[in-house]
Design a protein around this motif. Structure first.
Motif, PDB file in Angstrom:
ATOM      1  N   VAL A 227       4.382  -9.785  22.633  1.00  0.00           N
ATOM      2  CA  VAL A 227       5.712  -9.648  22.861  1.00  0.00           C
ATOM      3  C   VAL A 227       6.428  -8.970  21.801  1.00  0.00           C
ATOM      4  O   VAL A 227       7.319  -8.029  21.939  1.00  0.00           O
ATOM      5  CB  VAL A 227       6.351 -11.001  23.093  1.00  0.00           C
TER       6      VAL A 227
ATOM      7  N   PHE B 120      13.771 -15.545  23.235  1.00  0.00           N
ATOM      8  CA  PHE B 120      14.147 -15.438  24.732  1.00  0.00           C
ATOM      9  C   PHE B 120      14.934 -16.596  25.179  1.00  0.00           C
ATOM     10  O   PHE B 120      14.594 -17.734  24.909  1.00  0.00           O
ATOM     11  CB  PHE B 120      13.192 -15.067  25.623  1.00  0.00           C
TER      12      PHE B 120
ATOM     13  N   SER C 222       0.333  -6.226  27.349  1.00  0.00           N
ATOM     14  CA  SER C 222       1.746  -6.077  27.770  1.00  0.00           C
ATOM     15  C   SER C 222       2.252  -4.740  28.215  1.00  0.00           C
ATOM     16  O   SER C 222       1.545  -3.857  27.688  1.00  0.00           O
ATOM     17  CB  SER C 222       2.548  -6.970  26.777  1.00  0.00           C
TER      18      SER C 222
ATOM     19  N   ARG D 286      16.452 -11.335  25.431  1.00  0.00           N
ATOM     20  CA  ARG D 286      16.655 -11.462  24.253  1.00  0.00           C
ATOM     21  C   ARG D 286      17.450 -10.429  23.681  1.00  0.00           C
ATOM     22  O   ARG D 286      17.138  -9.293  24.091  1.00  0.00           O
ATOM     23  CB  ARG D 286      15.267 -11.431  23.410  1.00  0.00           C
TER      24      ARG D 286
ATOM     25  N   ARG E 157       6.822 -19.908  29.604  1.00  0.00           N
ATOM     26  CA  ARG E 157       8.150 -19.909  28.999  1.00  0.00           C
ATOM     27  C   ARG E 157       8.418 -20.370  27.715  1.00  0.00           C
ATOM     28  O   ARG E 157       9.319 -20.022  27.016  1.00  0.00           O
ATOM     29  CB  ARG E 157       8.887 -20.842  30.185  1.00  0.00           C
TER      30      ARG E 157
ATOM     31  N   TYR F 244       8.004 -17.365  25.113  1.00  0.00           N
ATOM     32  CA  TYR F 244       9.066 -16.573  25.253  1.00  0.00           C
ATOM     33  C   TYR F 244      10.218 -17.119  24.669  1.00  0.00           C
ATOM     34  O   TYR F 244      10.975 -16.586  23.797  1.00  0.00           O
ATOM     35  CB  TYR F 244       9.686 -16.443  26.649  1.00  0.00           C
TER      36      TYR F 244
ATOM     37  N   CYS G  81       9.864 -16.982  21.110  1.00  0.00           N
ATOM     38  CA  CYS G  81      10.210 -15.335  20.711  1.00  0.00           C
ATOM     39  C   CYS G  81      11.588 -14.962  20.883  1.00  0.00           C
ATOM     40  O   CYS G  81      11.697 -13.806  20.782  1.00  0.00           O
ATOM     41  CB  CYS G  81       9.123 -14.634  21.636  1.00  0.00           C
TER      42      CYS G  81
END
Length: 197
Positions: A136, A171, A85, A193, A163, A166, A169
């Protein structure tokens, strides 16, 4: 290697701990190997193409690792690394207003800075083992350390596993939609986020 952290929060105790490490220009060969694997395995998930990346020489790979933080993930007992990432600060344009409502005349204020999460990929062999969440988290932690207001990302429409990751996490969808730069027949959706209340 420029930094490393063992990350095992939320992982099954029987699973080895994920290790996420920040890499720099001297790690360009390792980064290139993972990036090319990602572009080959999931070309629809990136804004650039495998053909483009294969033309880059050492200087370009080093530049990419110098300009913003990039992370590789290792999982003991597997061929390493198993994911990547990156992140960068997306400054408001000169004259735009940041989150605080203050004008950003120079285009460099971070009062309402947005960090963009990019280059996210996990090897199919280890998906579902917490690697993505740790990658992430590394980018979010870096964004928080810069004082940024939020982390934003783009995910290809239809990439439901990414998706859902995220969303887990923290978002949420922004309602943004744009053509995928590497394949305009596909579209991307924006997610964000917020880091401040």
């Amino acid at each position: 290697m420029t930094g490393a952290v063992a990350a095992d929060a939320g992982a099954d105790a029987s699973e080895p701990a994920v290790v996420v490490r920040q890499v720099g220009p001297d790690d360009w060969r390792e980064w290139r190997t993972v990036r090319l694997a990602a572009l080959e395995e999931a070309p629809w998930a990136f804004g650039s193409t495998l053909a483009q990346a294969r033309t880059f020489g050492e200087a370009e790979w080093r530049r990419r690792l110098r300009d913003f933080p990039c992370y590789l993930a290792d999982l003991p007992g597997t061929a390493s690394p198993v994911g990547m990432s990156g992140a960068f600060i997306e400054h408001p344009e000169p004259g735009e207003f940041d989150e605080s409502g203050e004008s950003n005349e120079a285009g460099t204020g971070q009062g309402g800075a947005t960090v963009e999460l990019v280059s996210m990929w996990v090897s199919p062999a280890v998906r579902g083992r917490g690697v993505g969440a740790h990658l992430v988290a590394a980018a979010v932690d870096w964004a928080t350390s810069t004082g940024a207001a939020r982390v934003h990302l783009w995910v290809t429409d239809g990439n439901d596993p990414a998706r859902r990751l995220y969303e887990r996490c923290g978002f949420v969808s922004t309602g943004e939609r744009a053509p995928l730069p590497s394949d305009p027949s596909l579209s991307e959706i924006g997610m964000v986020r917020e880091l401040r209340a």
